[in-house]
Design a protein around this motif. Structure first.
Motif, PDB file in Angstrom:
ATOM      1  N   LEU A 223      50.123  30.986  18.782  1.00 13.74           N
ATOM      2  CA  LEU A 223      48.729  31.404  18.676  1.00 13.74           C
ATOM      3  C   LEU A 223      47.870  30.815  19.789  1.00 13.74           C
ATOM      4  N   SER A 224      48.031  29.520  20.024  1.00 20.98           N
ATOM      5  CA  SER A 224      47.195  28.875  21.041  1.00 20.98           C
ATOM      6  C   SER A 224      47.526  29.382  22.438  1.00 20.98           C
ATOM      7  N   SER A 225      48.790  29.654  22.720  1.00 21.89           N
ATOM      8  CA  SER A 225      49.140  30.129  24.059  1.00 21.89           C
ATOM      9  C   SER A 225      48.594  31.531  24.310  1.00 21.89           C
ATOM     10  N   LEU A 226      48.598  32.379  23.288  1.00 22.81           N
ATOM     11  CA  LEU A 226      48.034  33.718  23.451  1.00 22.81           C
ATOM     12  C   LEU A 226      46.535  33.649  23.711  1.00 22.81           C
ATOM     13  N   LEU A 227      45.854  32.725  23.047  1.00 22.13           N
ATOM     14  CA  LEU A 227      44.412  32.605  23.211  1.00 22.13           C
ATOM     15  C   LEU A 227      44.043  31.934  24.530  1.00 22.13           C
ATOM     16  N   ILE A 228      44.628  30.772  24.779  1.00 21.19           N
ATOM     17  CA  ILE A 228      44.222  29.960  25.924  1.00 21.19           C
ATOM     18  C   ILE A 228      44.569  30.628  27.249  1.00 21.19           C
ATOM     19  N   SER A 229      45.675  31.364  27.288  1.00 20.71           N
ATOM     20  CA  SER A 229      46.099  31.963  28.556  1.00 20.71           C
ATOM     21  C   SER A 229      45.073  32.953  29.102  1.00 20.71           C
ATOM     22  N   GLY A 230      44.205  33.470  28.240  1.00 20.67           N
ATOM     23  CA  GLY A 230      43.205  34.416  28.692  1.00 20.67           C
ATOM     24  C   GLY A 230      41.987  33.789  29.337  1.00 20.67           C
ATOM     25  N   PHE A 231      41.979  32.456  29.485  1.00 18.86           N
ATOM     26  CA  PHE A 231      40.816  31.763  30.041  1.00 18.86           C
ATOM     27  C   PHE A 231      41.124  31.041  31.348  1.00 18.86           C
ATOM     28  N   TRP A 232      42.274  31.359  31.947  1.00 22.83           N
ATOM     29  CA  TRP A 232      42.665  30.707  33.193  1.00 22.83           C
ATOM     30  C   TRP A 232      43.074  31.763  34.212  1.00 22.83           C
ATOM     31  N   ILE A 233      42.854  31.468  35.482  1.00 22.89           N
ATOM     32  CA  ILE A 233      43.406  32.271  36.561  1.00 22.89           C
ATOM     33  C   ILE A 233      44.203  31.327  37.462  1.00 22.89           C
ATOM     34  N   GLU A 234      45.269  31.854  38.019  1.00 24.39           N
ATOM     35  CA  GLU A 234      46.198  30.997  38.761  1.00 24.39           C
ATOM     36  C   GLU A 234      45.607  30.501  40.074  1.00 24.39           C
ATOM     37  N   ASN A 235      44.816  31.328  40.722  1.00 24.98           N
ATOM     38  CA  ASN A 235      44.254  30.980  42.031  1.00 24.98           C
ATOM     39  C   ASN A 235      42.726  30.895  41.920  1.00 24.98           C
ATOM     40  N   PRO A 236      42.158  29.698  41.923  1.00 24.19           N
ATOM     41  CA  PRO A 236      40.694  29.571  41.783  1.00 24.19           C
ATOM     42  C   PRO A 236      39.901  30.336  42.831  1.00 24.19           C
ATOM     43  N   SER A 237      40.485  30.551  44.006  1.00 25.60           N
ATOM     44  CA  SER A 237      39.760  31.289  45.047  1.00 25.60           C
ATOM     45  C   SER A 237      39.535  32.747  44.675  1.00 25.60           C
ATOM     46  N   SER A 238      40.236  33.223  43.641  1.00 23.09           N
ATOM     47  CA  SER A 238      40.057  34.602  43.185  1.00 23.09           C
ATOM     48  C   SER A 238      38.897  34.752  42.219  1.00 23.09           C
ATOM     49  N   PHE A 239      38.219  33.654  41.908  1.00 29.31           N
ATOM     50  CA  PHE A 239      37.174  33.707  40.887  1.00 29.31           C
ATOM     51  C   PHE A 239      36.054  34.678  41.266  1.00 29.31           C
ATOM     52  N   VAL A 240      35.658  34.701  42.523  1.00 30.37           N
ATOM     53  CA  VAL A 240      34.572  35.590  42.940  1.00 30.37           C
ATOM     54  C   VAL A 240      34.955  37.047  42.698  1.00 30.37           C
ATOM     55  N   LEU A 241      36.197  37.405  43.017  1.00 28.57           N
ATOM     56  CA  LEU A 241      36.668  38.769  42.777  1.00 28.57           C
ATOM     57  C   LEU A 241      36.639  39.089  41.283  1.00 28.57           C
ATOM     58  N   TYR A 242      37.135  38.154  40.472  1.00 27.70           N
ATOM     59  CA  TYR A 242      37.136  38.388  39.029  1.00 27.70           C
ATOM     60  C   TYR A 242      35.708  38.492  38.489  1.00 27.70           C
ATOM     61  N   ALA A 243      34.805  37.689  39.020  1.00 28.91           N
ATOM     62  CA  ALA A 243      33.411  37.756  38.571  1.00 28.91           C
ATOM     63  C   ALA A 243      32.838  39.141  38.852  1.00 28.91           C
ATOM     64  N   ALA A 244      33.132  39.694  40.024  1.00 25.00           N
ATOM     65  CA  ALA A 244      32.641  41.038  40.358  1.00 25.00           C
ATOM     66  C   ALA A 244      33.240  42.085  39.422  1.00 25.00           C
ATOM     67  N   LEU A 245      34.534  41.961  39.139  1.00 22.54           N
ATOM     68  CA  LEU A 245      35.192  42.918  38.244  1.00 22.54           C
ATOM     69  C   LEU A 245      34.658  42.800  36.819  1.00 22.54           C
ATOM     70  N   PHE A 246      34.370  41.589  36.386  1.00 20.86           N
ATOM     71  CA  PHE A 246      33.793  41.396  35.056  1.00 20.86           C
ATOM     72  C   PHE A 246      32.447  42.104  34.947  1.00 20.86           C
ATOM     73  N   GLU A 247      31.631  41.979  35.992  1.00 18.46           N
ATOM     74  CA  GLU A 247      30.320  42.608  35.944  1.00 18.46           C
ATOM     75  C   GLU A 247      30.433  44.132  36.002  1.00 18.46           C
ATOM     76  N   LEU A 248      31.352  44.646  36.808  1.00 15.49           N
ATOM     77  CA  LEU A 248      31.501  46.085  36.954  1.00 15.49           C
ATOM     78  C   LEU A 248      32.181  46.732  35.748  1.00 15.49           C
ATOM     79  N   VAL A 249      33.165  46.059  35.186  1.00 20.83           N
ATOM     80  CA  VAL A 249      33.984  46.662  34.138  1.00 20.83           C
ATOM     81  C   VAL A 249      33.619  46.117  32.758  1.00 20.83           C
ATOM     82  N   HIS A 250      33.895  44.827  32.535  1.00 22.01           N
ATOM     83  CA  HIS A 250      33.688  44.274  31.196  1.00 22.01           C
ATOM     84  C   HIS A 250      32.238  44.387  30.726  1.00 22.01           C
ATOM     85  N   ALA A 251      31.298  44.010  31.575  1.00 21.87           N
ATOM     86  CA  ALA A 251      29.893  44.009  31.144  1.00 21.87           C
ATOM     87  C   ALA A 251      29.433  45.414  30.771  1.00 21.87           C
ATOM     88  N   ASN A 252      29.821  46.404  31.547  1.00 21.97           N
ATOM     89  CA  ASN A 252      29.414  47.777  31.235  1.00 21.97           C
ATOM     90  C   ASN A 252      30.057  48.287  29.960  1.00 21.97           C
TER      91      ASN A 252
END
Length: 227
Positions: free
Chosen positions: A64-93
């Motif tokens: 249970l914890s691995s299924l939940l926690i794994s959704g809050f990490w990204i392997e490469n921190p430098s990708s955070f800006v890209l993910y932030a843009a995708l979150f705003e374009l996709v998830h937020a809408n």
């Protein structure tokens, strides 16, 4: 007559964040975990990535914890800006359109289903000696399964003909890797996208169509629908 001033930029940003609280809380947590990985030593970073993965080993030890926690990490921190843009374009809408709970239900089911199905395929490949046993500890973290599901749902938010152009692009983006040496992650993306597309009944348009059908069947002078 007193003119009503448009809200200041800061007010518009605050209103946008409040309109999709789940998306921005999730993004905030990912930002924090990315800072942790960026500031950790190489050994500690590897440990955290493996410990928070939803790979076969962690699913067996802490399902249970691995299924939940794994959704809050990204392997490469430098990708955070890209993910932030995708979150705003996709998830937020999608969240603003569906509401937080229906959005969360869709991406949660997609994340869990795609993770379990893809890791089951890894297990079968290991047992069939097509993959090394070390794959039981593979790093399997990230938010991409949820993004794939939300991208599928976003299809129904767009009017034709843009809907069909967008759908073709999304299917191509996630489908082409399946034809050229697909990894377990590629298969997980395809599963999550399919689940997002299958979530049409949760959309407001589906509810409106059902209500319209009910109104038509209840109109006096019209025969009842066949059962």
């Amino acid at each position: 007559m007193k003119r009503v001033r448009p809200p200041a930029p800061a007010g518009r940003v605050a209103a946008w964040v409040r309109s999709a609280p789940g998306t921005h809380i999730w993004l905030l947590v990912i930002g924090i975990t990315s800072l942790v990985i960026a500031g950790a030593t190489e050994g500690l970073g590897d440990f955290l990535l493996h410990r928070t993965s939803s790979n076969i080993h962690e699913l067996n030890q802490h399902p249970l914890s691995s299924l939940l926690i794994s959704g809050f990490w990204i392997e490469n921190p430098s990708s955070f800006v890209l993910y932030a843009a995708l979150f705003e374009l996709v998830h937020a809408n999608v969240e603003r359109w569906l509401g937080t709970w229906r959005w969360l239900l869709t991406i949660g089911v997609a994340h869990v289903t795609a993770t379990l199905a893809s890791q089951e395929l890894v297990l079968l490949a290991i047992e069939g000696h097509r993959l090394p046993r070390s794959m039981t500890h593979v790093v399997d973290i990230g938010v991409s399964y949820g993004l794939a599901a939300a991208a599928g749902l976003l299809t129904y938010r767009l009017p034709p003909p843009w809907r069909y152009l967008y759908l073709a692009s999304v299917i191509g983006f996630f489908g082409i890797p399946l034809l050229s040496g697909a990894t377990f992650t590629d298969i997980g993306h395809a599963i999550a996208l399919t689940l997002g597309l299958a979530a049409w009944p949760l959309t407001p348009d589906a509810g409106a169509d059902a209500a319209a059908d009910g109104d038509r069947s209840a109109t006096p002078g019209r025969p009842p629908p066949d059962h």
